[in-house]
Design an enzyme around this catalytic site. Structure first.
Site, short mmCIF file in Angstrom:
data_model
loop_
_atom_site.label_atom_id
_atom_site.label_comp_id
_atom_site.label_asym_id
_atom_site.label_seq_id
_atom_site.Cartn_x
_atom_site.Cartn_y
_atom_site.Cartn_z
N GLU A 195 0.83 -1.19 0.00
CA GLU A 195 0.00 0.00 0.00
C GLU A 195 0.87 1.24 0.00
OE1 GLU A 195 -2.48 3.31 1.82
OE2 GLU A 195 -0.53 2.52 2.40
N ASP A 218 -7.83 2.04 7.79
CA ASP A 218 -6.47 2.58 7.79
C ASP A 218 -6.42 3.75 8.77
OD1 ASP A 218 -3.80 3.12 7.07
OD2 ASP A 218 -4.21 2.81 4.94
N HIS A 304 3.66 8.03 10.01
CA HIS A 304 4.93 7.85 9.28
C HIS A 304 6.13 8.35 10.09
CE1 HIS A 304 3.55 6.85 4.93
NE2 HIS A 304 2.82 6.26 5.84
#
Lengths: 332, 358, 342
Positions: A195, A218, A304
């Site tokens: 992904e 998600d 992230h």
């Protein structure tokens, strides 16, 4: 669920290297599905058959995480590397990475000039040191991929770990499989690959499944930290039901279904407009002749980075939302 | 057909990407006057089928694609009754200042994208543009009422009515790509009085502005033998060079480049010549950014052409077109379709023209 | 050497006809089936000797980067835009040919005598340059060229001993390797040799060919980036000339199937064929489009290192070319459905 979550987030699995995390998930879902298979790209697809003529529903959470890839081994045994997925250079210096074979590396930098001290150090100036004394003692090679290394921390209501994006989605899917006793629908739980490098696993798995409705599960960003981006989503205010993200507009009917379900079972929820970034649902939506698609998002701070934070209640409420949605007939 | 009044209706009906329901309804009704069937697919494409007279089964088909969606705004956060928003599709934030909008909340609300008066601004401030995330919509209602009427994720469109300019020119919002929808309507009307062998799918595609998404799925579903996308293209205007633009009111731009099957391009040119219709050739060296780009690589590949309607001031609320150009595109499409016969596909070859077993 | 013919052929993305003709003439007697599809791919089939229904697709792209005429000025000068990825800095002082009639043209620049110091430091953007065909008016130019005409560089091929030079080795080198592979067949499986179009503008030909063929496995052959000129810093050369075929592990468009990478490495090791891994994340190939086709296709890219690609003149090593062809043929002979777990 916390034990499951810890196990998932601490497992290695950067994009394209999902073998270990797939193995872990496969063991977790043993006995929960009527069929389990792995497709050509490595997606793990578990099917729970419906009893009476419901819809073919695809739920996708991606197994892969961001990481780094060795691009060059220099004469002294230092590794130059590139990003696998959206890696922020801000988060790298002094960080640790782990390769599939267990090799640990630390991230160092070339000399930083005085005028560069307040700037982000670009990837090109960074390198990985695996403790090798020369080129021949480097235990990895060009093309090997490492994930970030950071332990799971349970803060009570809030949880911190690397790779909540999207192992938390995987955890939600697994728990949904456990809690969903009966459904009229043919439900495909897809633990997708790649992904982070372009929704590639979702493209091929959706093509194979031909769903009548698709949902990704998600993480999404939040606007609740100091001087954050303009965004209405907050940690702990419930799972976020996507209206729009950087590349997808959720099907209005799917959005409505999720809102009505949340209201019916009395769990908190939020509506999400995310300006950048996207999920597997973007790929599912344009598969074949088109699929009504949406997304249940887990609000997550510091996405992230190696320390992503979610709220445990949001996670358990997301499970309740999905279970409740799947127990009833779906009308879009 | 009264193209101006059709374009007025099409332009003034809201239809932001992903939320094309209202404009789709209008388009469906217009197409239904000339088509045998009209339906809507999973992504909101409105698909009209006008059957051909060809005998061979399955009959060959051509897909026309013009997108129904327009760019718009979406509410991201509500702060003390003021609405923060972001774009759906590509907006130039500079065109929004001092603009009137309609907020599509629980009911439609008039709104203003406020600008602080010049009096309070330091001169340096006035030299800077204001990014989207610093703009807001004011609906003139108390904060608690706003919270009730507007939710995160609600949409807003710029308020604009069609302006009739001199000669053949008109201006409004969303001519990108409602001008193409009007051209398809002209085409269908023309075909009603003509013989055509092939089935014609006139598709009002959804979500073009956010990634050609409706074209991807509708072309997959229809799997036509040929396709022509119709989209607006850059007309000459102050600030743009002749090399970047086509001329206004000088006819359809017949696009040429990797996105286009050269034989289709040539046939369109021949058709225009036969009609004595003015046309222009527009080069496209790569990605065209139109539905044609998605359709061409659908399934095993679909020979595709692209026709541009010259338009000035793209992605503003004063997009300008020539009514004559719109009408010409419609006529060109109809005449092209009428030429399609049983053997057309066999003539659509590349060099060397080969196929077979040894 | 067919590479010479291929290299010198005119084949900008969207206008690959001449290249397709050369390839077709070279292989028509070596394949069982052939066709050109709607976008212009040349798709060939060489039937396999084995029993297992197993389809292997091997591709190389026919197209090269180039230019397209966008406008003709009143004085007969031609404006142009790039087709594919071009560094504006390579355009100055080059010869080109234009369109069906291959009209010769030149890209000139203001004489150095008349430039000031500042101009010397500035890159001249492509949209500020023109092609001169010697026409003195728009009308005169329009007799020879038209808006939309494709433009290619004119570079002759030459054998330099251990190396060869020419244009468009990206990816005529791959095309030449694929021709050799086809001629060396048959293989135990059905081999779909596909010469694709429009790679340089977005992997467009490969996408539709893969959809049509539904292969079990795909190999993409390339002429790839080679950046092995001396550098101050110890960083990756991407690939090195003379070090053998370059195998991709991951690039901007895809992650190679690990099992296919292993097959190539094991084959090379067994036979003593040199090989190298291409610097990960650099560039992209048709595999990017192929591997996500339908339900997914395990894919890998193997390339001949080529210096100075995307410029009018490239350089490659003959031994790399030969080793790429040999490694591919040997790896294909060792490929079975079991390789990818079927």
């Amino acid at each position: 669920m916390k034990e499951l979550i810890k196990k998932l987030v601490e497992t290695y699995g950067p994009s394209g290297n999902e073998d270990k995390i797939r193995q872990v998930i496969q063991e977790e879902i043993a006995g929960l599905a009527d069929e389990v298979r792995t497709d050509a790209l490595g997606n793990l697809i578990a099917r729970k058959r419906g009893q009476n003529g419901g819809k073919r529903v695809m739920l996708a959470a991606h197994m892969d995480e961001i990481g780094v890839i060795v691009t060059h081994v220099d004469e002294k045994g230092f590794l130059r590397f590139g990003a696998v997925g959206g890696v922020w250079p801000h988060t790298l210096l002094g960080g640790r990475v782990v390769f599939a074979n267990g090799t640990v590396g630390v991230i160092g930098t070339e000399k930083v000039e005085d005028e560069e001290r307040n700037k982000v150090i670009p990837l090109e100036k960074l390198f990985i040191d695996v403790g090798a004394v020369d080129k021949t003692s480097v235990p990895v090679q060009i093309g090997d991929v490492a994930g970030f290394s950071r332990p799971f921390a349970d803060m009570g209501k809030r949880l911190v770990a690397k790779a909540f994006d999207d192992r938390i989605g995987c955890a939600v899917l697994i728990q949904t499989m456990r809690d969903l006793k009966k459904t009229p629908h043919d439900v495909y739980f897809v633990f997708s690959v790649q992904e982070e490098v372009g929704l590639r696993g979702a493209m091929t798995s959706a093509y194979g499944i031909e769903p009548e409705m698709g949902l990704s599960v998600d993480v999404t960003l939040t606007g609740d930290t100091p001087e954050a981006q303009t965004m209405a989503v907050e940690l702990g205010k419930g799972p976020a039901i996507k209206v729009k993200d950087g590349r997808m507009l959720a099907h209005p009917g799917v959005k409505r279904l999720l809102v009505e379900t949340a209201e019916a079972i009395g769990i908190p929820y939020q509506l999400e407009v995310l300006e950048r970034g996207t999920t597997d649902a973007t790929a599912i939506q344009v598969s074949r002749e088109g699929v009504p698609a949406g997304c249940v998002s887990i609000p997550c701070r510091y996405v992230h980075t190696p320390s992503e934070m979610v709220d445990y209640d949001d996670v358990t409420n997301a499970v309740k939302l999905l279970v409740a949605m799947l127990e009833k007939p779906i009308i879009l | 057909m009264d193209i101006v009044s059709l374009l007025k209706t099409l332009s003034e009906t809201p239809g932001i990407s992903g939320y094309e329901d209202q404009v789709r309804q209008v388009i469906g009704e217009v197409f239904a006057r000339y088509a045998d069937e009209v339906r809507t697919d999973a992504l909101g494409n409105v698909i009209a089928l006008k059957r051909g007279t060809g005998k061979a089964e399955p009959r060959r088909s051509i897909m026309l694609a013009g997108h129904t969606d327009e760019i718009g705004l979406i509410i991201t956060r509500i702060e003390q009754g003021f609405l923060h928003f972001t774009e759906v599709g590509g907006f130039d934030p500079r065109v929004l200042l001092g603009q009137e909008v309609v907020v599509h909340g629980r009911r439609d609300l008039p709104g203003i994208i406020g600008s602080r008066p010049p009096h309070v601004l330091p001169p340096a401030e006035r030299e800077k543009t204001i990014p989207l995330d610093k703009l807001f919509i004011d609906v003139g209602l108390p904060a608690d009422e706003v919270e009730e009427l507007v939710h995160v994720g609600d949409l807003a469109t710029v308020r604009r009515e069609l302006t009739q300019l001199k000669g053949d020119f008109i201006a409004s919002k969303a001519f990108d790509d409602r001008a193409a929808v009007a051209a398809m309507a002209v085409c269908l009307e023309q075909l009603a009085g003509m013989q055509h062998a092939w089935d014609v799918y006139a598709v009002g595609t959804s979500q073009e502005e956010v990634g050609l998404r409706g074209a991807i799925t509708s072309a997959f579903g229809l799997a036509p033998d040929l396709a022509i996308a119709i989209d607006v293209t850059f007309g000459n205007q102050p600030g743009l060079s002749a090399a970047e633009t086509v001329e206004m009111n000088k006819g359809p731009a017949i696009v040429y480049g990797p996105n286009i099957h050269p034989a289709l391009h040539d046939t369109l040119v021949e058709t225009a010549k036969a009609l004595e219709l003015p046309y222009q050739v527009e080069p496209a060296p790569g990605r065209t950014g139109t539905d044609a780009w998605a359709i061409q690589v659908t399934r095993s590949g679909i020979p595709t052409a692209l026709i541009g309607i010259p338009l000035r001031y793209m992605h503003t609320s004063v997009e300008m077109v020539s009514v004559k150009d719109v009408e010409r595109v419609g006529r060109l499409l109809a005449a092209f379709i009428a030429r399609l016969d049983a053997g057309f596909m066999d003539r659509l070859t590349w060099k060397p023209a080969i196929s077979g077993e040894k | 050497m067919i590479l010479q013919q291929l290299s010198e052929a005119f084949g900008v993305s969207g206008y690959e006809d001449a290249v397709r003709q050369i390839i077709f003439d070279a292989i028509r007697n070596d394949v069982d089936e052939y066709r050109v599809d709607s976008i212009g791919n040349l798709i060939t089939l060489k039937r396999g000797t084995g029993e297992a229904p197993f389809k292997v697709m091997v591709t190389a792209h026919m197209d090269e980067i180039g230019l397209m005429i966008t406008h003709i000025e009143d004085n007969g000068q031609l404006r142009f835009a790039p087709v594919g990825g071009i560094d504006d800095r390579i355009l100055l002082s080059k010869t080109v040919c234009i369109g069906d009639k291959k009209i010769p043209g030149i890209i000139g620049v203001k004489p150095i005598h008349l430039q000031d110091d500042k101009e010397q430091e500035q890159v001249i953007k492509g949209d500020k340059l023109t092609i001169d065909i010697g026409a003195t008016s728009k009308a005169e130019a329009e007799q020879l060229v038209k808006v939309g005409d494709y433009v290619a560089f004119t570079t002759s091929f030459a054998d330099l001993g251990p190396t060869v030079k020419g244009k468009a080795f990206d990816d005529r080198a791959g095309c030449a390797v694929l021709i050799e592979i086809i001629k060396a067949g048959p293989y135990p499986f059905d081999l779909y040799g596909v010469f694709t179009v429009q790679e340089e503008v977005g992997l467009r030909g490969a996408q539709v060919a893969a959809y049509a063929i539904e292969p079990d496995v795909a190999f993409v052959l390339e002429g790839t980036i080679c950046d092995d000129m001396p550098k101050k810093k110890d960083v990756s050369p991407t690939t090195e000339l003379g070090r053998g075929p370059a195998i991709t592990i991951m690039d901007r468009t895809f992650i190679a199937d690990r099992r296919l990478v292993k097959l190539l490495v094991d084959t090379a090791t067994e036979l003593g064929i040199p090989y190298q891994f291409k610097q990960p994340l650099m560039g992209g190939t048709d595999a990017g489009a192929i591997h996500t086709t339908r339900t997914g296709v395990p894919s890998v890219t193997v390339a001949v290192p080529s210096r100075y690609i995307h410029s009018p003149v490239c350089l490659l090593s003959k031994s790399d070319f030969e080793n790429t062809a040999r490694l591919m043929q040997e790896a294909l002979r060792r490929l079975t459905p079991a390789t990818i777990g079927k």
